[in-house]
Design an enzyme around this catalytic site. Structure first.
Site, PDB file in Angstrom:
ATOM      1  N   ASP A  53     -66.149  15.164 -24.565  1.00 24.20           N
ATOM      2  CA  ASP A  53     -65.309  14.597 -23.508  1.00 24.20           C
ATOM      3  C   ASP A  53     -64.419  13.550 -24.161  1.00 24.20           C
ATOM      4  O   ASP A  53     -64.906  12.504 -24.618  1.00 24.20           O
ATOM      5  CB  ASP A  53     -66.186  13.969 -22.430  1.00 24.20           C
ATOM      6  CG  ASP A  53     -65.384  13.358 -21.284  1.00 24.20           C
ATOM      7  OD1 ASP A  53     -64.151  13.257 -21.393  1.00 24.20           O
ATOM      8  OD2 ASP A  53     -66.009  12.980 -20.270  1.00 24.20           O
ATOM      9  N   ASN A  79     -55.629  19.079 -27.737  1.00 29.69           N
ATOM     10  CA  ASN A  79     -55.047  19.902 -26.674  1.00 29.69           C
ATOM     11  C   ASN A  79     -55.408  19.423 -25.268  1.00 29.69           C
ATOM     12  O   ASN A  79     -54.624  19.605 -24.336  1.00 29.69           O
ATOM     13  CB  ASN A  79     -55.514  21.350 -26.842  1.00 29.69           C
ATOM     14  CG  ASN A  79     -55.241  22.192 -25.615  1.00 29.69           C
ATOM     15  OD1 ASN A  79     -54.109  22.542 -25.304  1.00 29.69           O
ATOM     16  ND2 ASN A  79     -56.302  22.513 -24.873  1.00 29.69           N
ATOM     17  N   TYR A 160     -47.500  12.232 -15.777  1.00 29.22           N
ATOM     18  CA  TYR A 160     -47.658  13.253 -16.809  1.00 29.22           C
ATOM     19  C   TYR A 160     -46.561  13.170 -17.878  1.00 29.22           C
ATOM     20  O   TYR A 160     -46.867  13.113 -19.082  1.00 29.22           O
ATOM     21  CB  TYR A 160     -47.693  14.642 -16.179  1.00 29.22           C
ATOM     22  CG  TYR A 160     -47.884  15.767 -17.172  1.00 29.22           C
ATOM     23  CD1 TYR A 160     -49.139  16.042 -17.695  1.00 29.22           C
ATOM     24  CD2 TYR A 160     -46.808  16.554 -17.584  1.00 29.22           C
ATOM     25  CE1 TYR A 160     -49.319  17.068 -18.613  1.00 29.22           C
ATOM     26  CE2 TYR A 160     -46.987  17.585 -18.488  1.00 29.22           C
ATOM     27  CZ  TYR A 160     -48.245  17.833 -19.003  1.00 29.22           C
ATOM     28  OH  TYR A 160     -48.410  18.853 -19.907  1.00 29.22           O
ATOM     29  N   LYS A 164     -47.031  12.211 -21.949  1.00 28.48           N
ATOM     30  CA  LYS A 164     -46.648  13.108 -23.038  1.00 28.48           C
ATOM     31  C   LYS A 164     -45.588  12.473 -23.944  1.00 28.48           C
ATOM     32  O   LYS A 164     -45.553  12.759 -25.151  1.00 28.48           O
ATOM     33  CB  LYS A 164     -46.165  14.437 -22.472  1.00 28.48           C
ATOM     34  CG  LYS A 164     -47.279  15.267 -21.841  1.00 28.48           C
ATOM     35  CD  LYS A 164     -48.398  15.567 -22.837  1.00 28.48           C
ATOM     36  CE  LYS A 164     -49.436  16.528 -22.282  1.00 28.48           C
ATOM     37  NZ  LYS A 164     -50.494  16.853 -23.256  1.00 28.48           N
ATOM     38  N   THR A 193     -50.497  28.424 -16.719  1.00 30.06           N
ATOM     39  CA  THR A 193     -51.875  27.966 -16.886  1.00 30.06           C
ATOM     40  C   THR A 193     -52.378  27.381 -15.574  1.00 30.06           C
ATOM     41  O   THR A 193     -51.625  27.180 -14.623  1.00 30.06           O
ATOM     42  CB  THR A 193     -51.973  26.881 -17.979  1.00 30.06           C
ATOM     43  OG1 THR A 193     -51.292  25.693 -17.528  1.00 30.06           O
ATOM     44  CG2 THR A 193     -51.362  27.344 -19.294  1.00 30.06           C
TER      45      THR A 193
END
Length: 235
Positions: A53, A79, A160, A164, A193
């Site tokens: 984790d 990832n 998000y 990134k 995804t």
């Protein structure tokens, strides 16, 4: 053959990346925070399962100790990542974004990368050809987010893309700090995804291609860059 560790490998891009790297003859640790799902995925992949984790210091430290005992590491693929959504799958409105929400996203997407780097860099330094691949996103590109003529301008999420963008910055700084390693960020593209409820316009195989490619670069490969399937991504 390289020894490769992939976080978030029980599904999506992580699973497909592991699948392709195992097929290429590498020894792969498929990591997941859910033991049952992770073991099932690893069995399907013919990879080694690693309970991990990225938001938990003890979990990451235990994984690094196990990999060290097994013989070390050549390639780290960071990832694992999350994107916050409402229960119905919609984006969270800007007015409802709280510091706690942002902290949860950054805990996985940014601090998780740092936690992994801190634990595994000593192992990678002992490799003859150490590589790190940080999975970033085209959603991190400010030039696109701020351009009304670019489709990315319509992307509404707050946390998000910010997380990134931080991943790409971390990549540059780590690459400068470790010139003997090949440390790069990648943009898989808008891939179908679970993260986007399979709304992406390209297949999971296509999305994983750049991760797989950069995981296999040699000591003469680039470092400190940002890449997608077409090549260098200017940011």
């Amino acid at each position: 053959m390289a020894t490769i560790l992939i976080t978030g490998a029980n599904k999506g891009l992580g699973f497909q990346t592991a699948l392709q790297l195992v097929a290429a003859g590498h020894q792969v640790y498929a990591c997941a925070r859910d033991a049952e799902r992770g073991r099932r995925a690893a069995d399907e992949l013919n990879a080694s399962f690693m309970l991990l984790d990225v938001t938990d210091d003890a979990s990451v430290a235990a994984a690094a100790e196990k990999v060290d005992a097994d013989g070390g590491l050549d390639v780290l693929v960071n990832n694992a990542g999350i994107e916050p959504r409402q229960a119905d799958g919609g984006f969270i409105p800007a007015a409802e974004v709280t510091a706690d929400l942002a902290r949860r996203v950054f805990e996985t997407n940014v601090f998780g990368h740092i936690r992994m780097m801190h634990a595994f860099l000593p192992l990678l330094e002992r490799s003859a050809a150490p590589v790190v691949v940080n999975v970033s996103s085209g959603a991190s590109l400010l030039r696109e987010l701020s351009d009304p003529e670019n489709p990315a301008h319509l992307y509404p999420d707050i946390t998000y893309p910010a997380s990134k963008a931080a991943v790409t910055t971390l990549t540059v700084q780590y690459a400068k700090a470790y010139p003997g390693m090949r440390i790069n960020a990648v943009d898989p593209g808008f891939t179908a995804t679970d993260l986007n409820f399979h709304a992406g316009h390209q297949s999971i195989e296509q999305g994983a291609e750049i991760i797989v490619r950069m995981a296999q670069i040699g000591p003469d490969g680039p470092s400190g860059g940002f890449f997608d399937a077409r090549g260098v991504v200017p940011w």
